[in-house]
Design an enzyme around this catalytic site. Structure first.
Site, PDB file in Angstrom:
ATOM      1  N   HIS A  72      86.448 110.172  42.745  1.00  9.51           N
ATOM      2  CA  HIS A  72      86.401 108.843  42.143  1.00  9.51           C
ATOM      3  C   HIS A  72      86.511 108.963  40.625  1.00  9.51           C
ATOM      4  O   HIS A  72      85.734 109.689  39.992  1.00  9.51           O
ATOM      5  CB  HIS A  72      85.103 108.126  42.507  1.00  9.51           C
ATOM      6  CG  HIS A  72      85.115 107.556  43.891  1.00  9.51           C
ATOM      7  ND1 HIS A  72      84.177 106.644  44.335  1.00  9.51           N
ATOM      8  CD2 HIS A  72      85.964 107.751  44.929  1.00  9.51           C
ATOM      9  CE1 HIS A  72      84.443 106.315  45.580  1.00  9.51           C
ATOM     10  NE2 HIS A  72      85.517 106.985  45.969  1.00  9.51           N
ATOM     11  N   TYR A 200      78.348  98.401  42.196  1.00  7.79           N
ATOM     12  CA  TYR A 200      76.962  98.089  41.863  1.00  7.79           C
ATOM     13  C   TYR A 200      76.889  96.619  41.501  1.00  7.79           C
ATOM     14  O   TYR A 200      77.534  96.179  40.546  1.00  7.79           O
ATOM     15  CB  TYR A 200      76.495  98.926  40.673  1.00  7.79           C
ATOM     16  CG  TYR A 200      76.321 100.392  40.962  1.00  7.79           C
ATOM     17  CD1 TYR A 200      75.053 100.922  41.183  1.00  7.79           C
ATOM     18  CD2 TYR A 200      77.410 101.252  41.006  1.00  7.79           C
ATOM     19  CE1 TYR A 200      74.866 102.273  41.440  1.00  7.79           C
ATOM     20  CE2 TYR A 200      77.238 102.612  41.267  1.00  7.79           C
ATOM     21  CZ  TYR A 200      75.972 103.102  41.494  1.00  7.79           C
ATOM     22  OH  TYR A 200      75.796 104.437  41.759  1.00  7.79           O
ATOM     23  N   PRO A 292      67.513 105.902  43.412  1.00 12.88           N
ATOM     24  CA  PRO A 292      68.878 106.317  43.743  1.00 12.88           C
ATOM     25  C   PRO A 292      69.969 105.570  42.980  1.00 12.88           C
ATOM     26  O   PRO A 292      71.145 105.897  43.133  1.00 12.88           O
ATOM     27  CB  PRO A 292      68.971 106.029  45.249  1.00 12.88           C
ATOM     28  CG  PRO A 292      67.964 104.950  45.491  1.00 12.88           C
ATOM     29  CD  PRO A 292      66.845 105.202  44.530  1.00 12.88           C
ATOM     30  N   LYS A 296      71.333 110.434  41.143  1.00 10.72           N
ATOM     31  CA  LYS A 296      70.907 111.664  40.475  1.00 10.72           C
ATOM     32  C   LYS A 296      70.027 112.578  41.309  1.00 10.72           C
ATOM     33  O   LYS A 296      69.747 113.711  40.890  1.00 10.72           O
ATOM     34  CB  LYS A 296      70.147 111.317  39.173  1.00 10.72           C
ATOM     35  CG  LYS A 296      71.021 110.697  38.116  1.00 10.72           C
ATOM     36  CD  LYS A 296      72.139 111.617  37.716  1.00 10.72           C
ATOM     37  CE  LYS A 296      73.204 110.934  36.902  1.00 10.72           C
ATOM     38  NZ  LYS A 296      74.525 111.515  37.068  1.00 10.72           N
ATOM     39  N   TYR A 383      76.628 109.198  34.143  1.00 10.58           N
ATOM     40  CA  TYR A 383      76.935 109.098  35.568  1.00 10.58           C
ATOM     41  C   TYR A 383      77.631 110.355  36.084  1.00 10.58           C
ATOM     42  O   TYR A 383      77.289 110.882  37.147  1.00 10.58           O
ATOM     43  CB  TYR A 383      77.787 107.870  35.851  1.00 10.58           C
ATOM     44  CG  TYR A 383      77.761 107.445  37.311  1.00 10.58           C
ATOM     45  CD1 TYR A 383      76.936 106.403  37.722  1.00 10.58           C
ATOM     46  CD2 TYR A 383      78.528 108.084  38.272  1.00 10.58           C
ATOM     47  CE1 TYR A 383      76.887 106.013  39.057  1.00 10.58           C
ATOM     48  CE2 TYR A 383      78.493 107.722  39.599  1.00 10.58           C
ATOM     49  CZ  TYR A 383      77.673 106.690  39.987  1.00 10.58           C
ATOM     50  OH  TYR A 383      77.626 106.314  41.320  1.00 10.58           O
TER      51      TYR A 383
END
Length: 388
Positions: A72, A200, A292, A296, A383
């Protein structure tokens, strides 16, 4: 029995540590409380930082991840009427790979089996002795027989409820914790993902996340109160609520189907310091837990294993410096990753007890993110994973 390193905990962090040590000629044994089938049945994270991908390749088990994982280049964040695409590759030159933790664990098992590395499953009554001496040992029961492992070092990879952290005296430990007033209801379904990247979504009804395991297996989550149970939610109720929390253009693409797994997980941020005492060295959930939201958990455990494996290998080559610095080195990255997970959770979840001010601040944060390359870069850097 005698081994140089006794690893307590046979999840991916303990198995990876065993493999990396054995690749360098360091003898290690793994003790796992559960059966192999149980370990492989656990549904966990699937977003791998580039650093973890590199470690798996270094350990010689990256081929299936390379063939089956989904790379991704970014992610989608949507909240308060604003949708932002965070382009990881453009902003940082790095990517993440979608490859389930179960598959990582399976790859590790297969390689450890191939090289004949010892892993004791259903090891019961594990106890650590003389950890603050030069001759620590671990006792356990396996198939009704008592065993003792004499070793140089003990790696505590046995999770939040394991014996390792609690062996460190309370007078030595400092624990920091933030418990969130909600949980995540997650389902796994044989359905295509709602988008090509993770979504998200912050919403006044609560947070939602659309994730995936592969092209026909999706993992979706809803923020829910901790007062209920997963069984209270029918599949139809879950899909209807997920649609409400997504922007219309994504809700229209959502494909539904029967769930094959459904559970509610509480959220907490937790860090225990130090991550070493005597001959015990903690890694992963034994030392820290993150919500979550920032993907991580597994990745932080992997960075611990990076530092710990290098330190143990250096010790047997005559260099004590890395082992002495392990706790401080690992914790520096742990706190930064925990900050990122905490901040992303604060930005996207609904905190009804905190009123309208927080909601307006969240909206301002997302709006700033949408219009600031610097803010997008900071999010992307965290990220994809800060450097080891």
């Amino acid at each position: 029995m005698r081994h140089q390193v006794c690893i307590i905990g046979g999840g991916p962090s303990g198995l990876l540590l065993s493999l990396l040590l054995r690749r360098a000629g360091v003898d290690a044994v793994v003790l796992e409380r559960r059966s192999r089938d149980y370990v492989l049945s656990r549904i966990r994270a699937g977003v791998l930082e580039q650093g973890l991908c590199d470690m798996l390749r270094e350990a010689g088990i990256g081929s299936r991840m390379q063939a089956e994982g989904f790379v991704h280049d970014g992610t989608i964040i949507t909240a308060h009427g604003t949708t932002v695409h965070i382009d990881f590759k453009k902003l940082t030159g790095k990517t993440v790979t979608i490859y389930g933790q179960t598959e990582v664990t399976r790859d590790l098992y297969e390689e450890l089996d191939r090289i004949g590395a010892p892993v004791f499953h259903e090891a019961e009554d594990v106890a650590i002795h003389d950890a603050d001496s030069d001759a620590p040992h671990v006792t356990f029961t396996h198939q009704g027989r008592s065993h003792r492992v004499d070793c140089d070092f003990i790696a505590g990879c046995d999770g939040f409820h394991g014996v390792s952290r609690n062996t460190i005296p309370k007078a030595v430990r400092r624990e920091f914790e933030n418990v969130y007033p909600f949980g995540w209801l997650g389902i796994l379904a044989h359905t295509p993902p709602v988008a090509d990247e993770l979504v998200y979504s912050g919403h006044e009804r609560g947070f939602a996340l659309c994730s995936m395991r592969n092209a026909n297996l999706s993992r979706h989550y809803l923020q829910v109160p901790l007062t209920g149970k997963a069984g209270d939610w029918s599949d139809d109720a879950f899909w209807a609520e997920l649609r409400r929390r997504l922007p219309p253009h994504l809700a229209e693409t959502l494909v539904t189907g029967p769930s094959i797994e459904k559970s509610i997980a509480p959220l907490r941020s937790f860090i225990s310091e130090p991550m070493s005492w005597g001959r015990i060295y903690l890694a992963g959930d034994a030392a820290h837990i993150v919500p979550p939201t920032g993907a991580k958990g597994l990745n932080l455990a992997a960075s611990d294993i990076h530092y710990l494996s290098k330190a143990l290998i250096a010790h047997y080559a005559g260099d004590e410096g890395l082992l002495a610095a392990y706790s401080a080195t690992a914790l520096a990255r742990v706190w930064k990753a925990s900050r990122f997970s905490w901040s992303l959770t604060r930005m996207l979840h609904h905190f009804p007890a905190e009123g309208s001010f927080l909601a307006r601040m969240q909206a301002a944060e997302v709006d700033y993110l949408a219009h600031s390359t610097a803010a997008q870069t900071a999010l992307a850097e965290n990220y994809v994973g800060l450097p080891y």
